[in-house]
Design a protein around this motif. Structure first.
Motif, PDB file in Angstrom:
ATOM      1  N   GLN A   1       1.105  -1.141   0.041  1.00 50.97           N
ATOM      2  CA  GLN A   1      -0.071   0.074   0.343  1.00 50.97           C
ATOM      3  C   GLN A   1       0.530   1.334  -0.275  1.00 50.97           C
ATOM      4  N   ARG A   2       1.787   1.091   0.773  1.00 51.97           N
ATOM      5  CA  ARG A   2       2.939   2.246   1.189  1.00 51.97           C
ATOM      6  C   ARG A   2       3.239   2.823  -0.517  1.00 51.97           C
ATOM      7  N   GLN A   3       3.769   1.568  -0.739  1.00 53.33           N
ATOM      8  CA  GLN A   3       4.110   1.922  -2.284  1.00 53.33           C
ATOM      9  C   GLN A   3       3.959   2.507  -3.051  1.00 53.33           C
ATOM     10  N   GLY A   4       2.416   1.817  -3.533  1.00 50.28           N
ATOM     11  CA  GLY A   4       1.355   2.310  -4.668  1.00 50.28           C
ATOM     12  C   GLY A   4       1.206   3.593  -4.061  1.00 50.28           C
ATOM     13  N   THR A   5       1.009   4.071  -2.913  1.00 49.12           N
ATOM     14  CA  THR A   5       0.685   5.642  -2.611  1.00 49.12           C
ATOM     15  C   THR A   5       2.241   6.222  -3.333  1.00 49.12           C
ATOM     16  N   ILE A   6       3.287   5.510  -2.683  1.00 48.25           N
ATOM     17  CA  ILE A   6       4.299   6.594  -3.563  1.00 48.25           C
ATOM     18  C   ILE A   6       3.926   6.786  -5.252  1.00 48.25           C
ATOM     19  N   THR A   7       3.759   5.897  -5.792  1.00 47.21           N
ATOM     20  CA  THR A   7       4.153   5.769  -7.627  1.00 47.21           C
ATOM     21  C   THR A   7       2.697   6.554  -7.592  1.00 47.21           C
ATOM     22  N   ARG A   8       1.516   6.434  -6.863  1.00 46.88           N
ATOM     23  CA  ARG A   8       0.894   7.422  -6.955  1.00 46.88           C
ATOM     24  C   ARG A   8       1.148   9.083  -7.601  1.00 46.88           C
ATOM     25  N   GLN A   9       1.634   9.592  -6.085  1.00 46.83           N
ATOM     26  CA  GLN A   9       2.083  10.757  -6.011  1.00 46.83           C
ATOM     27  C   GLN A   9       2.505  11.131  -6.870  1.00 46.83           C
ATOM     28  N   LEU A  10       3.993   9.941  -7.716  1.00 47.02           N
ATOM     29  CA  LEU A  10       4.966  10.089  -8.358  1.00 47.02           C
ATOM     30  C   LEU A  10       4.590  10.609  -9.842  1.00 47.02           C
ATOM     31  N   ALA A  11       3.482   9.388 -10.195  1.00 41.15           N
ATOM     32  CA  ALA A  11       2.543   9.547 -11.536  1.00 41.15           C
ATOM     33  C   ALA A  11       2.068  10.936 -11.071  1.00 41.15           C
ATOM     34  N   ALA A  12       1.325  11.937  -9.973  1.00 39.42           N
ATOM     35  CA  ALA A  12       0.868  13.278 -10.354  1.00 39.42           C
ATOM     36  C   ALA A  12       1.576  14.011 -10.151  1.00 39.42           C
ATOM     37  N   TRP A  13       3.204  13.853  -9.579  1.00 45.05           N
ATOM     38  CA  TRP A  13       4.224  15.089  -9.779  1.00 45.05           C
ATOM     39  C   TRP A  13       4.392  15.144 -11.903  1.00 45.05           C
ATOM     40  N   ALA A  14       4.551  13.838 -12.223  1.00 38.81           N
ATOM     41  CA  ALA A  14       4.795  13.778 -13.594  1.00 38.81           C
ATOM     42  C   ALA A  14       4.142  14.567 -14.008  1.00 38.81           C
ATOM     43  N   ALA A  15       2.782  14.093 -13.938  1.00 38.79           N
ATOM     44  CA  ALA A  15       1.792  15.038 -14.896  1.00 38.79           C
ATOM     45  C   ALA A  15       1.476  16.480 -14.743  1.00 38.79           C
ATOM     46  N   ILE A  16       1.951  16.766 -13.664  1.00 33.80           N
ATOM     47  CA  ILE A  16       1.948  18.274 -12.979  1.00 33.80           C
ATOM     48  C   ILE A  16       3.009  19.316 -13.886  1.00 33.80           C
ATOM     49  N   LEU A  17       4.564  18.652 -13.687  1.00 34.59           N
ATOM     50  CA  LEU A  17       5.072  19.027 -14.261  1.00 34.59           C
ATOM     51  C   LEU A  17       5.368  18.987 -15.868  1.00 34.59           C
ATOM     52  N   ALA A  18       4.805  17.370 -16.174  1.00 32.74           N
ATOM     53  CA  ALA A  18       4.561  18.069 -17.565  1.00 32.74           C
ATOM     54  C   ALA A  18       4.216  18.910 -18.380  1.00 32.74           C
ATOM     55  N   VAL A  19       2.964  19.921 -17.999  1.00 33.95           N
ATOM     56  CA  VAL A  19       3.177  20.787 -18.428  1.00 33.95           C
ATOM     57  C   VAL A  19       3.693  22.013 -18.871  1.00 33.95           C
ATOM     58  N   PRO A  20       4.506  22.664 -17.903  1.00 32.82           N
ATOM     59  CA  PRO A  20       5.613  23.114 -18.043  1.00 32.82           C
ATOM     60  C   PRO A  20       6.258  23.170 -18.965  1.00 32.82           C
ATOM     61  N   THR A  21       6.941  21.939 -18.858  1.00 36.15           N
ATOM     62  CA  THR A  21       7.643  21.174 -19.392  1.00 36.15           C
ATOM     63  C   THR A  21       7.590  20.820 -20.972  1.00 36.15           C
ATOM     64  N   ALA A  22       6.370  20.780 -21.203  1.00 37.54           N
ATOM     65  CA  ALA A  22       5.648  21.190 -22.516  1.00 37.54           C
ATOM     66  C   ALA A  22       5.775  21.591 -23.619  1.00 37.54           C
ATOM     67  N   ILE A  23       5.023  23.004 -23.061  1.00 35.63           N
ATOM     68  CA  ILE A  23       4.874  24.222 -23.154  1.00 35.63           C
ATOM     69  C   ILE A  23       6.168  25.287 -23.506  1.00 35.63           C
ATOM     70  N   ALA A  24       7.697  24.543 -22.153  1.00 37.13           N
ATOM     71  CA  ALA A  24       8.776  25.821 -22.084  1.00 37.13           C
ATOM     72  C   ALA A  24       9.711  24.411 -23.631  1.00 37.13           C
ATOM     73  N   GLY A  25       9.210  23.433 -24.092  1.00 36.63           N
ATOM     74  CA  GLY A  25      10.027  22.805 -24.669  1.00 36.63           C
ATOM     75  C   GLY A  25       8.830  23.640 -25.956  1.00 36.63           C
ATOM     76  N   ILE A  26       7.794  24.490 -26.460  1.00 39.42           N
ATOM     77  CA  ILE A  26       7.400  24.756 -27.591  1.00 39.42           C
ATOM     78  C   ILE A  26       8.414  25.938 -27.756  1.00 39.42           C
ATOM     79  N   TYR A  27       8.522  26.554 -27.034  1.00 38.75           N
ATOM     80  CA  TYR A  27       8.997  27.871 -27.211  1.00 38.75           C
ATOM     81  C   TYR A  27      10.619  27.547 -26.944  1.00 38.75           C
TER      82      TYR A  27
END
Length: 321
Positions: free
Chosen positions: A255-281
């Protein structure tokens, strides 16, 4: 000689000290001998066997020190082997006590047993009316003394397991702790194998017609049988608790490993937005209309912040953050 105690009792009271010279001893109806030996040599057992007419096969088993608990009859004599146990850290160490019972003698031979019968003898000598009933009551007292030593072992292991269970709820179990769980489980399983034959010994003393065991003594052996069965029930429950601790630990870790995995996935999705926009520019295209807009830079930053906040709140709502 490894004789811990050797006394003649008359009408339930200690009368004199017996000298074991290897000659047959003759006693009247009101007398019996109680001999206590600890890790005797074959020569010492031969002298005792000659004095009380012990069967050679029983003497051999008494010297072996690695027998299962049992009850055997040799003519008018009874031979009992009871398994002793004591706890050393996380390990249960076993010994045995061989008991020769006749109408006028009871001989205990302790092999690897950590508990002396000195205190037990003193308790019985304080009740001469009980000793006057004969050797079968002494036999009950010795077996009951051995069985009473089982309960502290179970309680100590149980406390250790409950401590590990409490630790498991707040932190991961380390590799050494998991190994300790399996060691304790193995000790409990081995202990169950000891309790089974001991229960059979008590049951035979309760239900079978045996020499040197009076009918009036059977309720005492029934009490010993109840004690053994109580310990058996506690050990069975303890084994289940140990298994549940390990299984619950695995579930919590997953359960703890699953929670950590979900947290990492969530932060990766959040950081994908500025990464994508910065990549375009970062592509350095020459004709990008918004590059000439006065507030284009701030607008893009605002879009990045807005999208990141929306995603953060969304993931937090579903429990990923």
């Amino acid at each position: 000689m490894s004789v811990v105690a050797s006394y003649l009792y008359r009408n339930g009271k200690r009368a004199e000290t017996l000298e074991l010279s290897g000659q047959a001893l003759v006693m009247d109806e009101s007398e019996f001998a109680w001999i206590g030996l600890h890790d005797p040599t074959p020569e010492e057992m031969t002298a005792v066997a000659a004095a009380f007419g012990l069967h050679p096969l029983a003497v051999e088993d008494a010297l072996n020190g690695n027998q299962i608990a049992k009850v055997e009859v040799y003519g008018e004599q009874l031979f009992v082997i009871a398994k002793t146990a004591h706890l050393e850290k996380d390990k249960i160490v076993y010994g045995e006590t061989a008991i020769f019972v006749g109408r006028h003698h009871i001989i205990t031979v302790r092999q690897g047993s950590a508990r002396s019968h000195t205190e037990l003898r003193a308790q019985l000598e304080a009740s001469p009316q009980l000793l006057a009933r004969g050797t079968d009551y002494v036999l009950h007292a010795v077996i009951d003394f051995i069985v009473d030593g089982y309960l502290p072992i179970v309680q100590t292991i149980e406390d250790k397991v409950l401590g590990m269970e409490k630790h498991m709820l707040v932190a991961f179990l380390e590799r050494d702790e998991i190994r300790r769980i399996f060691r304790l489980r193995r000790q409990v399983i081995l202990f169950q194998r000891i309790l089974g034959p001991m229960s059979e010994v008590a049951s035979k003393l309760v239900h079978l017609e045996l020499p040197c065991v009076d009918d009036n003594a059977r309720p005492y052996f029934r009490d010993v049988l109840d004690h053994i069965r109580r310990v058996e029930g506690m050990v069975a429950g303890l084994r289940e608790v140990i298994t549940s601790v390990f299984e619950a630990s695995n579930l919590l870790e997953q359960q703890r490993q699953g929670t950590i995995t979900r947290q990492l996935a969530a932060w990766a999705a959040i950081l994908a937005v500025p990464t994508a926009i910065a990549g375009i520019y970062g592509m350095n295209f020459k004709h990008m209309p918004e590059l000439d807009t006065l507030y284009g830079y701030y607008a893009v930053l605002g879009v990045i912040v807005f999208l990141c906040v929306v995603l953060f709140l969304r993931f937090r709502k579903v429990g990923w953050l």
